[in-house]
Design a protein around this motif. Structure first.
Motif, short mmCIF file in Angstrom:
data_model
loop_
_atom_site.label_atom_id
_atom_site.label_comp_id
_atom_site.label_asym_id
_atom_site.label_seq_id
_atom_site.Cartn_x
_atom_site.Cartn_y
_atom_site.Cartn_z
N SER A 164 -46.90 -13.25 3.69
CA SER A 164 -46.69 -13.92 5.01
C SER A 164 -45.43 -12.94 5.36
O SER A 164 -44.99 -13.30 6.68
N TYR A 165 -44.82 -12.29 4.61
CA TYR A 165 -43.61 -11.53 5.44
C TYR A 165 -44.19 -10.18 6.13
O TYR A 165 -43.37 -9.73 7.03
N LEU A 166 -45.50 -9.88 6.18
CA LEU A 166 -46.07 -9.02 7.00
C LEU A 166 -46.37 -9.42 8.29
O LEU A 166 -47.09 -10.49 8.50
N LEU A 185 -52.08 -17.43 -0.91
CA LEU A 185 -50.98 -17.15 0.31
C LEU A 185 -49.47 -17.02 -0.33
O LEU A 185 -49.19 -18.06 -1.04
N VAL A 186 -48.84 -15.88 -0.27
CA VAL A 186 -47.41 -15.86 -0.74
C VAL A 186 -46.40 -15.35 0.31
O VAL A 186 -46.89 -14.98 1.46
N LYS A 187 -45.29 -15.33 0.10
CA LYS A 187 -44.20 -14.80 0.92
C LYS A 187 -43.93 -13.25 0.73
O LYS A 187 -44.12 -12.58 1.95
N GLY A 188 -44.42 -12.77 -0.39
CA GLY A 188 -44.45 -11.19 -0.60
C GLY A 188 -43.11 -10.80 -1.33
O GLY A 188 -42.02 -11.27 -1.17
N ALA A 189 -43.54 -9.87 -2.23
CA ALA A 189 -42.42 -9.47 -3.20
C ALA A 189 -41.98 -8.02 -3.07
O ALA A 189 -41.15 -7.75 -4.09
N LYS A 195 -40.15 -2.45 10.29
CA LYS A 195 -41.20 -2.13 11.25
C LYS A 195 -42.65 -2.91 10.75
O LYS A 195 -43.46 -3.15 11.69
N VAL A 196 -42.75 -3.20 9.40
CA VAL A 196 -43.94 -3.97 8.98
C VAL A 196 -43.73 -5.39 8.72
O VAL A 196 -44.65 -6.13 8.69
N ALA A 197 -42.55 -5.70 8.48
CA ALA A 197 -42.25 -7.19 7.76
C ALA A 197 -41.17 -7.74 8.51
O ALA A 197 -40.37 -7.31 9.06
N PHE A 198 -41.23 -9.03 8.43
CA PHE A 198 -40.18 -9.85 9.19
C PHE A 198 -38.93 -9.58 8.37
O PHE A 198 -38.85 -9.90 7.05
N PRO A 199 -37.73 -9.28 8.99
CA PRO A 199 -36.63 -9.13 8.51
C PRO A 199 -35.90 -10.41 7.64
O PRO A 199 -34.94 -10.60 7.08
N ASP A 200 -36.03 -11.49 8.78
CA ASP A 200 -35.38 -12.84 8.71
C ASP A 200 -36.37 -13.64 7.37
O ASP A 200 -37.27 -13.95 7.69
N VAL A 204 -40.34 -15.53 7.54
CA VAL A 204 -41.18 -15.55 6.56
C VAL A 204 -41.49 -16.74 6.07
O VAL A 204 -42.95 -17.21 5.79
N ASP A 205 -40.91 -17.93 6.00
CA ASP A 205 -41.09 -19.33 5.51
C ASP A 205 -42.11 -19.96 6.50
O ASP A 205 -43.03 -20.37 6.36
#
Ligand code: FDA
Length: 307
Positions: A164-166, A185-189, A195-200, A204-205
């Motif tokens: 979900s961070y992407l 489905l995961v948040k991402g590790a 540029k590609v992922a939510f910084p906040d 992500v949640d």
């Protein structure tokens, strides 16, 4: 907040250090890693899986290891994976298999990885075992999903992971919709750029909740892999409100994390799957868990994983 970011970056940096990785292989799981890794060989992990199954928990095993340097090494990894599938079947274990495409040659040659995956999936189909392709860093996401879509036309027993961070994940879900995907489905590790992922983190949640809802309402069986009570409670409430029965989704958690919660959820009638890594390549996995939540490891070292 600043300290948290520094420690996350530090452990993610260490997770990519190949010298430490080589040393770690010689040492075997240390510094609390043995509390979150099921052993060095699959045979060592078997009694643990039996114990987890006995407690009402299902399992997915992951033979640790990401990078291989030759097609031969990738083929060896693929053979080991097929042996694991056969052992799961011979021992009547309630376990799926998770794997990483880099360990099967993704960075060497796409033909190598396809050939290895086809052999693994033939074996898995024969033994009625489900295989999930873990998602690695964003530079490999497109190739992983392309391979997933190609293989899914031939093999029913295949899942993959959406992070979900992407930013791209919402449209990936749309793209995958047609192939009746089995998704975790995961948040991402991994360490990803803005540029590609939510910084906040809160975004992500929120995106994870959005993806859970979308995938479930699309009618696909969904694995929700998170230790976060907010995500678990959201899923339970959504299922109630939308009349989604408990056999349409499952919760997944890592071995050694939130043991009590895993058992409680299983008692409530939810399917809970424990992700159990094993192998001598424990170092990168251990460092990524440290990056996520150093407290995890502090608890692990003290052996007080009660909640
Ligand atoms: P997160 O770390 O965001 O924490 C949120 C809150 O949850 C914390 O503040 C705390 O309250 C609670 N919490 C978290 N851990 C806890 C603990 N141990 N004890 C008590 N409370 C805790 N990633 C990836 O990029 N590719 C992949 O293929 C996979 N595969 C995968 C499989 C499975 C089964 C899991 C569980 C996870 C993955 N991941 C993954 C990792 C995933 O992307 C993510 O990095 C971690 O799960 C951490 O995020 P969480 O949602 O668990 O909680």
């Amino acid at each position: 907040m600043v300290l948290e970011a520094i420690s996350k970056n530090f452990f993610l940096f260490l997770s990519n250090n190949r010298l430490l990785d080589r040393l770690a292989k010689k040492w075997g799981p240390k510094f609390g890693a043995d509390k979150i890794v099921g052993g060095v060989t699959f045979e060592e992990a078997v009694p643990l899986i039996q114990q987890l199954n006995h407690q009402g928990l299902q399992v997915t095993v992951d033979h640790l290891g990401e990078f291989v340097n030759s097609a031969k090494e990738a083929r060896n990894r693929s053979q080991e994976c097929m042996n694991t599938i056969r052992t799961i079947s011979e021992n009547g274990l309630n376990s799926e298999v998770s794997l990483k495409l880099t360990s099967l040659g993704l960075d060497i040659n796409e033909d190598v990885v396809m050939e290895n995956m086809e052999q693994i999936l033939e074996t898995a189909e024969k033994h009625d075992v489900i295989v999930t392709i873990d998602m690695e860093d964003s530079s490999r996401c497109e190739r992983t999903l392309e391979i997933y879509k190609r293989l899914k036309t031939k093999y029913y027993n295949l899942g993959t992971v959406i992070q979900s961070y992407l930013y791209r994940s919402d449209s990936d879900l749309d793209e995958l919709n047609e192939c009746n995907p089995y998704l975790r489905l995961v948040k991402g590790a991994y360490k990803e750029s803005g540029k590609v992922a939510f910084p906040d983190k809160s975004m992500v949640d929120d995106n994870l909740k959005h993806l859970i809802k979308k995938n479930l309402l699309n009618g696909h069986y969904t694995a929700i892999a998170s230790h976060d009570d907010k995500i678990i409670d959201f899923t339970k409430k959504l299922a109630e409100e939308e009349n989604i029965s408990k056999d349409r989704f499952e919760f997944q958690m890592l071995y050694g994390m939130r043991n009590q919660t895993q058992l409680e959820l299983a008692k409530e009638g939810y399917t809970v799957r424990v992700y159990l890594p094993y192998g001598d390549d424990w170092y990168g996995y251990f460092m990524r868990r440290m990056a996520e939540r150093p407290a995890n490891i502090a608890f692990a070292i003290k052996g007080v994983f009660s909640k």
